[in-house]
Design an enzyme around this catalytic site. Structure first.
Site, PDB file in Angstrom:
ATOM      1  N   LYS A  82       0.880  -1.188   0.000  1.00  6.60           N
ATOM      2  CA  LYS A  82       0.000   0.000   0.000  1.00  6.60           C
ATOM      3  C   LYS A  82       0.908   1.225   0.000  1.00  6.60           C
ATOM      4  O   LYS A  82       2.069   1.163   0.415  1.00  6.60           O
ATOM      5  CB  LYS A  82      -0.979  -0.020   1.160  1.00  6.60           C
ATOM      6  CG  LYS A  82      -0.548   0.509   2.524  1.00  6.60           C
ATOM      7  CD  LYS A  82      -0.752   1.970   2.746  1.00  6.60           C
ATOM      8  CE  LYS A  82       0.340   2.421   3.720  1.00  6.60           C
ATOM      9  NZ  LYS A  82       0.364   3.743   4.204  1.00  6.60           N
ATOM     10  N   HIS A  83       0.372   2.324  -0.468  1.00  7.18           N
ATOM     11  CA  HIS A  83       1.135   3.575  -0.419  1.00  7.18           C
ATOM     12  C   HIS A  83       0.180   4.706  -0.096  1.00  7.18           C
ATOM     13  O   HIS A  83      -0.962   4.703  -0.542  1.00  7.18           O
ATOM     14  CB  HIS A  83       1.819   3.828  -1.766  1.00  7.18           C
ATOM     15  CG  HIS A  83       2.897   4.876  -1.680  1.00  7.18           C
ATOM     16  ND1 HIS A  83       4.193   4.588  -1.309  1.00  7.18           N
ATOM     17  CD2 HIS A  83       2.865   6.207  -1.896  1.00  7.18           C
ATOM     18  CE1 HIS A  83       4.907   5.699  -1.310  1.00  7.18           C
ATOM     19  NE2 HIS A  83       4.123   6.702  -1.661  1.00  7.18           N
ATOM     20  N   THR A 105       7.631   7.692   6.285  1.00  8.75           N
ATOM     21  CA  THR A 105       7.862   6.401   6.952  1.00  8.75           C
ATOM     22  C   THR A 105       9.361   6.128   7.134  1.00  8.75           C
ATOM     23  O   THR A 105       9.784   5.614   8.176  1.00  8.75           O
ATOM     24  CB  THR A 105       7.185   5.288   6.112  1.00  8.75           C
ATOM     25  OG1 THR A 105       5.787   5.575   6.092  1.00  8.75           O
ATOM     26  CG2 THR A 105       7.407   3.920   6.690  1.00  8.75           C
ATOM     27  N   LYS A 151       8.099   4.166  -7.834  1.00  7.50           N
ATOM     28  CA  LYS A 151       8.657   3.336  -6.753  1.00  7.50           C
ATOM     29  C   LYS A 151       7.966   1.978  -6.702  1.00  7.50           C
ATOM     30  O   LYS A 151       8.597   0.952  -6.469  1.00  7.50           O
ATOM     31  CB  LYS A 151       8.469   4.035  -5.401  1.00  7.50           C
ATOM     32  CG  LYS A 151       9.328   5.258  -5.211  1.00  7.50           C
ATOM     33  CD  LYS A 151       9.219   5.800  -3.794  1.00  7.50           C
ATOM     34  CE  LYS A 151       8.065   6.731  -3.574  1.00  7.50           C
ATOM     35  NZ  LYS A 151       8.193   8.085  -4.051  1.00  7.50           N
ATOM     36  N   LYS A 152       6.663   1.985  -6.914  1.00  6.15           N
ATOM     37  CA  LYS A 152       5.900   0.731  -6.766  1.00  6.15           C
ATOM     38  C   LYS A 152       6.173  -0.207  -7.937  1.00  6.15           C
ATOM     39  O   LYS A 152       6.241  -1.423  -7.757  1.00  6.15           O
ATOM     40  CB  LYS A 152       4.399   1.044  -6.637  1.00  6.15           C
ATOM     41  CG  LYS A 152       4.094   1.901  -5.434  1.00  6.15           C
ATOM     42  CD  LYS A 152       4.403   1.192  -4.122  1.00  6.15           C
ATOM     43  CE  LYS A 152       4.963   2.105  -3.082  1.00  6.15           C
ATOM     44  NZ  LYS A 152       5.345   1.454  -1.824  1.00  6.15           N
TER      45      LYS A 152
HETATM   46  N1  URA Z   1       4.281  10.227  -1.916  1.00  9.29           N
HETATM   47  C1  URA Z   1       5.207   9.994  -2.875  1.00  9.29           C
HETATM   48  O1  URA Z   1       5.860   8.949  -2.882  1.00  9.29           O
HETATM   49  N2  URA Z   1       5.407  10.920  -3.790  1.00  9.29           N
HETATM   50  C2  URA Z   1       4.704  12.065  -3.843  1.00  9.29           C
HETATM   51  O2  URA Z   1       4.933  12.866  -4.721  1.00  9.29           O
HETATM   52  C3  URA Z   1       3.732  12.320  -2.847  1.00  9.29           C
HETATM   53  C4  URA Z   1       3.533  11.363  -1.887  1.00  9.29           C
END
Ligand code: URA
Length: 440
Positions: free
Chosen positions: A83-84, A122, A189-190
């Site tokens: 989750k993000h 985090t 990133k994901k």
């Molecule tokens: N979280 C992220 O990883 N990037 C953003 O730009 C905003 C929140």
């Protein structure tokens, strides 16, 4: 190609080409484009936006700017899912959700971010734990995901390095609140983490980057749509960020609250609702559970049994932290010199909070960054934060402030008072789960 031409194109409201975005991504990765030019382009994008097409090219470009993980050789007996969150104040859900999901049979390689703008990160929080390797090499990261089921780490230089630099520059140039930039940053990133599925926590309200429900829905749809194009199945939950999530805000104070939650000592209701809903959605998006009701029951069992706390403890130990951290966390976490209550001006019901100001107060205390690369004081922040609808006054302060000096404690206290509106009537109840969005 000149980068000034790329900036000019966007400044004048024209779309960037694939070549322009490729130039940006490689200049971000090898630092051949200086921060002032990147920040200028970020502001042009912030002001003039990006098409879905441009955002998708940027997402994939940043995802492929470094290593893209592949878990297929691990032969996991469960899905690789994460989750993000788009970022909030007091948002410690990651520390709860990763071990809970692992206790439910998921594999969660969580690559988290640092604080951004007024929101906490985090990675910064996990670095309060002595010895914890927030930037492990891939071998260790893989080993921990494989043996424990989850590993919460920071973004290493190998993973989406273009995003890492862009994120840090956006953090200090007021260019965070942009749908295409947030979409690309999160998904880069994901995708690099090699996930099969993702659940997004899109925060909405006075402490979120998206303050209104239509804005948050637009961001959720942008993330779901861009993720689907990249083959990443994604659901999104819009959650309320009109007040701090949970009872604490500030790096090590949030770790304490996370342990209390996982050990069933104290589960603040709004934090609990967000955590359980997101975890249940992870089980639904991966097909592990057929519906949200069954998924919720599975999640509840993982918490109540202590299995999730056990996973958290193992993850901390495997990543270099103290093996007895869960049992003896107060011996390991830094404590602030000054700990004093912040009393409300007068007596009444806490009716609303400008949550961004609470985040800014934490920056003022030294718990968040003002400039690129600034180091943090992990001990500072607020605990026992009053919630909307509670009566505050002589017997119940707005919060307890944890500070390194009397002076910063006073500054943060007055910022908190300014952020909190007190009235004689009870405010309408805000549902913490605002909406759930899935691909059309
Ligand atoms: N979280 C992220 O990883 N990037 C953003 O730009 C905003 C929140």
């Amino acid at each position: 190609m000149l980068f000034t031409d790329v900036i000019r194109t966007k400044r004048d409201g024209n779309p960037l080409t694939e070549a322009d975005i490729g130039f940006l991504v490689s200049g971000l990765s090898d630092a051949s484009i200086p921060a002032e030019q990147i920040s200028s382009l970020a502001m042009a994008i912030f002001l003039n936006g990006m098409s879905f097409e441009e955002a998708s090219i940027l997402t994939l470009g940043m995802a492929r700017s470094g290593t893209v993980l592949n878990w297929s050789d691990c032969q996991f007996d469960g899905p690789v899912v994460d989750k993000h969150s788009t970022g909030g104040v007091g948002d410690k859900v990651s520390f709860l959700l990763a071990p809970i999901a692992a206790a439910c049979g998921c594999y969660v390689p969580m690559i988290s971010g640092r604080g951004l703008g007024h929101t906490g990160g985090t990675t910064d929080k996990v670095e309060c734990i002595p010895g914890y390797q927030s930037m492990p090499d891939f071998d260790l990261f893989r080993r921990v995901v494989k043996t424990v089921g989850c590993a919460v780490i920071g973004q290493t230089n190998e993973l989406a390095p273009a995003d890492k630099r862009f994120y840090a520059i956006r953090d200090v140039t007021s260019t965070v609140e942009s749908v295409p930039l947030i979409t690309a940053s999160i998904l880069a990133k994901k995708i690099a983490a090699g996930l099969e599925a993702l659940v997004m926590d899109v925060k909405v309200g006075s402490g979120a980057f998206m303050e209104s429900v239509p804005q948050a829905s637009e961001l959720a749809k942008s993330i779901i749509g861009t993720a689907s194009r990249a083959g990443l199945k994604t659901h999104a939950i819009l959650t309320d960020m009109n007040e701090v999530l949970g009872d604490t805000a500030g790096n090590s104070l949030e770790i304490v609250e996370s342990i209390e939650y996982l050990t069933n000592a104290h589960r603040e209701p709004r934090l609990d609702a967000v955590t359980v809903s997101l975890c249940a959605e992870m089980l639904v998006v991966t097909g592990m559970e057929a519906n949200r009701q069954d998924a919720t029951a599975t999640v509840e069992r993982a918490i109540a049994s202590g299995d999730a706390a056990e996973k958290f403890s193992k993850m901390v130990g495997e990543l270099g932290g103290p093996p007895d951290f869960v049992e003896n966390y107060s011996a390991y976490l830094p404590a602030a010199k000054i700990v004093v209550p912040v009393t409300a001006v007068g007596e009444g019901v806490l009716s609303s909070v400008v949550t961004q100001k609470v985040g800014n107060a934490i920056i003022e205390l030294g718990g968040g960054r003002r400039v690129l690369g600034e180091s943090l004081d992990h001990s500072v922040g607020f605990s026992e934060i009053a919630h909307i609808g509670e009566v505050v006054g002589a017997d119940k302060p707005l919060a307890i402030v944890h500070a390194s000096s009397e002076e910063t404690a006073q500054i943060a206290a007055s910022m908190l008072r300014e952020a909190c509106q007190i009235s004689s009537d009870s405010p309408p109840k805000n549902d913490v789960i605002v909406d759930i969005l899935t691909p059309e």
